[in-house]
Design an enzyme around this catalytic site. Structure first.
Site, short mmCIF file in Angstrom:
data_model
loop_
_atom_site.label_atom_id
_atom_site.label_comp_id
_atom_site.label_asym_id
_atom_site.label_seq_id
_atom_site.Cartn_x
_atom_site.Cartn_y
_atom_site.Cartn_z
N GLY A 28 -10.82 4.45 3.68
CA GLY A 28 -11.51 3.41 4.45
C GLY A 28 -11.42 2.07 3.75
N ALA A 29 -12.33 1.13 4.14
CA ALA A 29 -12.25 -0.26 3.68
C ALA A 29 -10.82 -0.76 3.94
CB ALA A 29 -12.63 -0.41 2.21
N HIS A 34 -3.07 -0.56 4.36
CA HIS A 34 -3.24 0.63 5.19
C HIS A 34 -2.53 0.47 6.54
CE1 HIS A 34 -7.07 0.74 2.67
NE2 HIS A 34 -6.49 1.86 2.34
N GLN A 58 -12.21 12.73 -6.71
CA GLN A 58 -11.23 11.93 -7.44
C GLN A 58 -11.86 10.79 -8.24
OE1 GLN A 58 -9.20 10.90 -3.65
NE2 GLN A 58 -8.88 8.90 -4.59
N LYS A 144 2.05 1.54 -3.75
CA LYS A 144 1.01 0.94 -4.59
C LYS A 144 0.46 1.94 -5.59
CE LYS A 144 -2.81 -1.65 -5.46
NZ LYS A 144 -3.92 -0.74 -5.39
N ASP A 145 0.26 3.18 -5.10
CA ASP A 145 -0.23 4.25 -5.97
C ASP A 145 0.96 5.16 -6.30
OD1 ASP A 145 -3.31 3.83 -5.82
OD2 ASP A 145 -2.59 3.65 -3.76
N ARG A 182 -10.42 -2.42 -3.48
CA ARG A 182 -11.22 -2.86 -4.63
C ARG A 182 -11.15 -4.37 -4.84
NH1 ARG A 182 -9.72 2.54 -6.71
NH2 ARG A 182 -11.67 3.69 -6.94
P1 AMP Z 1 -6.76 4.21 -0.38
O1 AMP Z 1 -7.60 3.98 0.82
O2 AMP Z 1 -6.88 3.16 -1.42
O3 AMP Z 1 -6.92 5.61 -0.92
O4 AMP Z 1 -5.25 4.12 0.09
C1 AMP Z 1 -4.78 4.92 1.16
C2 AMP Z 1 -3.29 4.80 1.22
O5 AMP Z 1 -2.92 3.44 1.43
C3 AMP Z 1 -2.58 5.24 -0.06
O6 AMP Z 1 -1.40 5.93 0.29
C4 AMP Z 1 -2.28 3.94 -0.74
O7 AMP Z 1 -1.18 4.00 -1.61
C5 AMP Z 1 -1.99 3.06 0.45
N1 AMP Z 1 -2.15 1.64 0.10
C6 AMP Z 1 -3.26 1.04 -0.39
N2 AMP Z 1 -3.03 -0.25 -0.64
C7 AMP Z 1 -1.73 -0.48 -0.32
C8 AMP Z 1 -0.88 -1.62 -0.38
N3 AMP Z 1 -1.30 -2.82 -0.81
N4 AMP Z 1 0.40 -1.48 0.03
C9 AMP Z 1 0.85 -0.28 0.46
N5 AMP Z 1 0.10 0.83 0.53
C10 AMP Z 1 -1.17 0.73 0.15
#
Ligand code: AMP
Length: 292
Positions: A28-29, A34, A58, A144-145, A182
């Site tokens: 989310g957020a 995303h 996590q 990114k991750d 974040r």
């Molecule tokens: P998160 O909500 O932070 O767990 O991210 C969910 C998915 O979105 C994960 O696969 C992240 O790698 C991807 N993601 C988050 N930020 C970015 C970004 N700036 N560029 C590309 N993918 C992203």
């Protein structure tokens, strides 16, 4: 758009979507990063499913689980016309403490895994559960991750989970800062300071671009030694930016093998330049692939 809060609702909703499915897993957020995953999912499959779940497994005990931004209504508004959103509660995902756990293996012990013990075990536990619950043809994950993406690809291969993992490039703001949920924690001043991470990566990577362009600078006769010194130069250039950056406390800056996340072999022609740093109390990560 169907919103399912339970696995039973999810199953019922999936039964109404007969075509190919692409899954985007999020906490989310939601932001442009995303949405790039959602756009890629749309290109790949007839139906797009987004999961929104802040996975307690996590987060370490001193991390931001409680403070993590949660706003389902805003997320749903941003998503527009995806077919299905799976937004389960903690009780639905973990009716009890799971006894069987996924061991993420050696890649989970370095870098993000070293600073955040147990993080990747928690990530893989929830990713496996949601992949099993949704059964998508494709699942999109952000570069990114990078370490997370590599571990998920390995899990899917090692456990024969029938899904194609699709990597999606990093989405950045105009000033180069990688989009992240974040970033919402940053004050305006900290947001300025955060630019140092991507600036450092660019400083390192652009040095290689200059070096390898024929006729600009030679790489020497001994390819291995020359590459090794280039690896060092890339790190030095990136580190210089971070050393002189105000308000940034470095956790790690490394040039590693993009698959094993261990030290780059001297003759390697491809590396992952990765950084993690605290800006104020917010821990940020970023990376870029460097071709030598
Ligand atoms: P998160 O909500 O932070 O767990 O991210 C969910 C998915 O979105 C994960 O696969 C992240 O790698 C991807 N993601 C988050 N930020 C970015 C970004 N700036 N560029 C590309 N993918 C992203």
């Amino acid at each position: 758009m169907i919103v399912s809060r339970t696995k039973a609702e999810l199953r019922a909703a999936l039964a109404t979507l007969p075509g190919t499915k692409a899954l985007v897993m999020t906490m989310g957020a939601l932001h442009e990063g995303h949405l790039a995953l959602v756009a890629e999912a749309r290109r790949r499959a007839e139906h797009v499913i987004v999961s929104i779940y802040v996975n307690p497994l996590q987060f370490g005990p001193n991390e931001d689980f409680a403070a993590y931004p949660r706003d389902l209504a805003a997320d749903l508004a941003l998503l527009g016309d995806v077919d299905l959103v799976f937004a389960p509660t903690d009780e639905e995902m973990y009716p009890r403490e799971p006894l069987v756990r996924i061991d993420p293996g050696p890649v989970a012990t370095v870098l993000e895994g070293a600073t955040r013990p147990g993080h990747f075990a928690g990530v893989l536990q929830v990713v496996a559960k949601v992949l099993i619950a949704v059964g998508p043809d494709y699942a999109m994950f952000g570069q990114k991750d990078a370490q997370q993406l590599a571990l998920i690809s390995t899990m899917v291969a090692d456990l024969d989970i029938p899904v194609e993992i699709v990597p999606v490039p990093i989405v950045r703001d105009a000033d180069g800062v990688a989009r992240s949920s974040r970033n919402a924690y940053l004050s305006p001043e900290e947001r300025e300071h955060a630019r140092a991470l991507s600036q450092a990566l660019r400083a390192g990577a652009s040095l290689v671009e200059r070096r390898v362009r024929p006729g600009v600078e030679t790489t020497g006769t001994d390819g291995f030694n020359s590459l090794r010194s280039t690896h060092e130069s890339v790190l030095t250039a990136a580190r210089a930016v971070l050393d002189s950056a105000p308000g940034v406390r470095l956790d790690y800056l490394v040039l590693v093998d993009p698959t094993t996340f261990t030290e780059l072999a001297p003759g390697a022609t491809r590396g992952l330049l990765a950084v993690a740093a605290w800006v104020g109390t917010t821990r940020l990560i970023d990376n870029t692939i460097v071709e030598f």
